[in-house]
Design a protein around this motif. Structure first.
Motif: not given
Lengths: 109, 109
Positions: B7, B10-11, B13-15
């Motif tokens: 998590i 992923l968080a 990379l989510a930008h």
DNA sequence: TATTTATTTCTATGATAATGGAAACATGGA
DNA sequence: TCCATGTTTCCATTATCATAGAAATAAATA
């Protein structure tokens, strides 16, 4: 894959409940799992599950399929693979490097 | 890989900025890129870059290496591969399905 | 030691996401 | 048509993240 689509997918996965759902669906394969079954398995209220499923659907990571009263959710393997391809694109500037195999070509989805 | 680590990755990379940084580093390979070069390339203030690099480092997606006055950042291929393995784990309940190859085994990182 | 260069921490402001109860909406069967 | 079941939308509350200017740190050189 475009960056905004990748971001949406990554953000959708960056959450404990949603990541768990996605992995359950990856393991369930094509046939998918009805929403109610997921809610029971995860022990969360329907409203909360629905919110997360909507996020995953909007990110095109899962596909919803209605079958009588049930809605079956399944993983979208095409998106999953596109995402992984995007992350590793042109890795090491073309230097030959080891390869790992991951599952589910889009031909099967 | 544990879910909380996945998590966090992923968080991270989510930008848009961080995903761009990560992909630049994946393409740069082992040698990495100094922070200042990234800031210039991305056209963002140092403070902002530093914030994002810290997020990526904390998620163990990038590795920092000091060399004289410069700090070189490089992608952590081991984490990247562990993450992709985690997403595809036990895919399709073991049903034989197509495979895609992705780059950079941890042996090389 | 003083200066330049590279990078990080501090801080405050603004923006976005998560949760779950209650109500609403479908679908299928009596 | 009426009821039960499965699922979603609405909403308000709470919590977390992003940004960038300014100050601080750290390393090399004069």
């Amino acid at each position: 894959m475009e960056i905004n689509i990748a971001i949406k997918a990554l953000a959708a996965l960056a959450h404990e409940t949603r990541l768990t759902i996605f992995r359950m669906l990856v393991q369930a394969g094509e046939s998918g799992v009805p929403a109610g079954h997921l809610a029971k398995e995860l022990g969360i209220p329907n409203a909360t599950l629905s919110f997360h499923l909507k996020e995953l659907t909007h990110a095109e990571l899962v596909i919803a399929r209605q079958e009588s009263r049930f809605i079956y959710y399944s993983a979208n393997f095409a998106t999953m693979n596109a995402l992984m391809g995007y992350l590793t694109e042109n890795c090491c500037a073309g230097t030959p490097c080891g390869m790992v195999e991951v599952c589910c070509d889009e031909k099967n989805s």
